[in-house]
Design a protein around this motif. Structure first.
Motif, mmCIF file in Angstrom:
data_model
loop_
_atom_site.group_PDB
_atom_site.id
_atom_site.type_symbol
_atom_site.label_atom_id
_atom_site.label_comp_id
_atom_site.label_asym_id
_atom_site.label_seq_id
_atom_site.Cartn_x
_atom_site.Cartn_y
_atom_site.Cartn_z
ATOM 1 N N LEU A 118 -27.205 4.378 -5.007
ATOM 2 C CA LEU A 118 -28.228 3.081 -5.483
ATOM 3 C C LEU A 118 -29.602 2.945 -5.535
ATOM 4 N N LEU A 119 -29.953 3.521 -4.268
ATOM 5 C CA LEU A 119 -30.969 3.811 -3.701
ATOM 6 C C LEU A 119 -31.868 4.439 -4.679
ATOM 7 N N LEU A 120 -31.375 6.076 -4.569
ATOM 8 C CA LEU A 120 -32.448 7.763 -5.375
ATOM 9 C C LEU A 120 -32.326 6.604 -6.579
ATOM 10 N N ALA A 121 -31.032 5.939 -7.338
ATOM 11 C CA ALA A 121 -31.447 5.697 -8.752
ATOM 12 C C ALA A 121 -32.457 4.429 -9.243
ATOM 13 N N ALA A 122 -32.667 4.367 -8.722
ATOM 14 C CA ALA A 122 -34.096 2.966 -8.275
ATOM 15 C C ALA A 122 -34.933 3.558 -7.525
ATOM 16 N N ALA A 123 -35.185 5.139 -7.131
ATOM 17 C CA ALA A 123 -36.304 5.195 -7.123
ATOM 18 C C ALA A 123 -36.225 6.295 -8.860
ATOM 19 N N GLY A 124 -35.802 6.485 -9.004
ATOM 20 C CA GLY A 124 -35.683 7.245 -9.867
ATOM 21 C C GLY A 124 -35.491 8.756 -9.878
ATOM 22 N N LEU A 125 -34.538 8.892 -9.222
ATOM 23 C CA LEU A 125 -33.857 10.254 -8.530
ATOM 24 C C LEU A 125 -32.937 10.745 -8.943
ATOM 25 N N LEU A 126 -31.905 9.992 -9.839
ATOM 26 C CA LEU A 126 -31.003 10.291 -10.551
ATOM 27 C C LEU A 126 -30.781 10.383 -11.965
ATOM 28 N N GLN A 127 -31.800 10.151 -12.608
ATOM 29 C CA GLN A 127 -32.079 10.443 -14.106
ATOM 30 C C GLN A 127 -31.622 11.897 -14.664
ATOM 31 N N GLY A 128 -30.726 11.650 -15.663
ATOM 32 C CA GLY A 128 -30.194 13.144 -16.256
ATOM 33 C C GLY A 128 -29.542 13.456 -15.843
ATOM 34 N N TYR A 129 -28.371 13.040 -14.455
ATOM 35 C CA TYR A 129 -27.282 13.393 -13.485
ATOM 36 C C TYR A 129 -26.201 13.066 -13.497
ATOM 37 N N ARG A 130 -25.500 13.685 -13.006
ATOM 38 C CA ARG A 130 -24.317 12.651 -12.483
ATOM 39 C C ARG A 130 -24.397 12.915 -11.085
ATOM 40 N N ALA A 131 -23.437 11.093 -11.002
ATOM 41 C CA ALA A 131 -23.499 11.329 -9.429
ATOM 42 C C ALA A 131 -21.952 9.957 -9.436
ATOM 43 N N THR A 132 -22.177 9.855 -8.246
ATOM 44 C CA THR A 132 -20.909 9.256 -7.639
ATOM 45 C C THR A 132 -21.626 7.983 -6.330
ATOM 46 N N THR A 133 -20.798 6.953 -5.903
ATOM 47 C CA THR A 133 -20.795 6.364 -4.995
ATOM 48 C C THR A 133 -19.436 5.062 -4.349
ATOM 49 N N HIS A 134 -19.840 4.382 -3.732
ATOM 50 C CA HIS A 134 -18.550 3.482 -3.259
ATOM 51 C C HIS A 134 -17.844 2.576 -4.605
ATOM 52 N N PHE A 144 -27.806 2.232 -14.400
ATOM 53 C CA PHE A 144 -28.900 2.922 -14.473
ATOM 54 C C PHE A 144 -29.369 3.600 -15.365
ATOM 55 N N GLY A 145 -28.121 3.270 -16.483
ATOM 56 C CA GLY A 145 -28.137 4.755 -17.134
ATOM 57 C C GLY A 145 -27.229 6.303 -16.510
ATOM 58 N N ILE A 146 -27.052 6.411 -15.334
ATOM 59 C CA ILE A 146 -26.487 7.445 -14.130
ATOM 60 C C ILE A 146 -24.822 7.465 -15.862
ATOM 61 N N GLU A 147 -24.833 9.127 -15.261
ATOM 62 C CA GLU A 147 -23.404 9.347 -15.575
ATOM 63 C C GLU A 147 -22.737 9.194 -14.188
ATOM 64 N N VAL A 148 -21.194 8.162 -14.307
ATOM 65 C CA VAL A 148 -21.303 8.124 -13.315
ATOM 66 C C VAL A 148 -20.212 8.771 -13.239
ATOM 67 N N VAL A 149 -19.323 9.002 -12.297
ATOM 68 C CA VAL A 149 -18.411 10.474 -11.501
ATOM 69 C C VAL A 149 -17.287 9.920 -10.524
ATOM 70 N N GLU A 150 -16.178 9.258 -10.795
ATOM 71 C CA GLU A 150 -15.170 8.676 -9.681
ATOM 72 C C GLU A 150 -14.726 10.070 -8.964
ATOM 73 N N GLN A 151 -15.269 10.593 -7.891
ATOM 74 C CA GLN A 151 -14.942 11.567 -7.135
ATOM 75 C C GLN A 151 -15.444 11.386 -6.180
ATOM 76 N N ARG A 152 -14.943 12.255 -4.825
ATOM 77 C CA ARG A 152 -15.216 12.174 -3.554
ATOM 78 C C ARG A 152 -16.464 12.803 -3.301
#
Length: 246
Positions: A118-134, A144-152
């Motif tokens: 979430l901090l990376l996203a707030a810093a604009g570092l995940l735009q256009g990338y797939r990512a996950t979190t808790h 944030f408009g991030i493509e979220v993937v539910e994965q380890r």
């Protein structure tokens, strides 16, 4: 003497630099799991980064000593951001986010575990990338408009993000393999005897009993609501800024 200095400089320049970003109320296992893996990597220097060198208290009371300030940080090969309750204050900390953005522009890998994404996203570092979190914060990352993937662990080019808390060891081994190959990563896995056999199947919302899921959600509801409001405010500000530009 000059030759020795040149040799030492060459050795230092060949080191992989991994920066672990710390902040008050960080979840310690988010970064101590990966730290155990990183500390066993060859030719690697770890930096415990914070705004000052004052002790950092985790969300459960453990205290850690940063060894490098943001101002002193060298360019990093791996920028790593853990999560925890303390992210709420950092989501709107422009100085903190600017540090992530500046380092992220130079790093070979931009990474996180748990709600660090979430901090990376707030810093604009995940735009256009797939990512996950808790799992409790997957929808918040999506705001944030991030493509979220539910994965380890999710790898998307030079972005590598881990899920909740205990995924940090998996994440650390993935980073080890990316940097030094699978043989090194597997050797570290064996050294730390990472062979999880949990006593229960409640480690995922897909396998946990419904009553347990509801209990965990209820316990975290206030924090999630507060965090959602913060993120919605940030996203609205970003959208306003884009509108003004165009």
């Amino acid at each position: 003497m000059i030759e020795n200095k040149q040799v030492m400089s060459a050795i230092e320049n060949s080191l992989i630099s991994i920066g672990i970003v710390l902040f008050p109320n960080v979840t310690q296992l988010d970064f101590t799991g990966p730290y155990e893996v990183f500390a066993k990597l060859p030719n690697t220097h770890l930096y415990l980064l914070a705004e000052t060198l004052e002790p950092i208290r985790s969300d459960r009371g453990l205290t850690f000593l940063p060894d490098t300030t943001f101002a002193q940080s060298p360019p990093l090969d791996v920028l790593f951001v853990p999560g925890g309750p303390g992210i709420d204050a950092k989501l709107e900390d422009r100085k903190f986010l600017d540090f992530l953005k500046t380092q992220g522009e130079k790093a070979r890998y931009i990474t996180s575990v748990c709600t660090g994404s979430l901090l990376l996203a707030a810093a604009g570092l995940l735009q256009g990338y797939r990512a996950t979190t808790h799992w409790l914060s997957l929808d918040l990352l999506g705001l944030f408009g991030i493509e979220v993937v539910e994965q380890r662990v999710v790898i998307d080019r030079d972005r590598i993000t881990g899920g909740g808390v205990t995924s940090g060891i998996d994440f650390g081994l993935v980073i080890a393999a990316e940097l030094f190959g699978e043989d090194i990563a597997q050797s570290i896995q064996l050294q730390i005897e990472y062979n999880p056999q949990p006593p229960f199947t409640s480690g995922s919302p897909h396998t946990a009993p419904e009553a347990i899921i509801n209990r965990v959600k209820a316990a975290s509801q206030n924090r999630q609501d507060t965090r959602r409001q913060i993120i919605q405010k940030i996203v609205a500000q970003l959208q306003t800024l884009v509108y003004r530009i165009f």
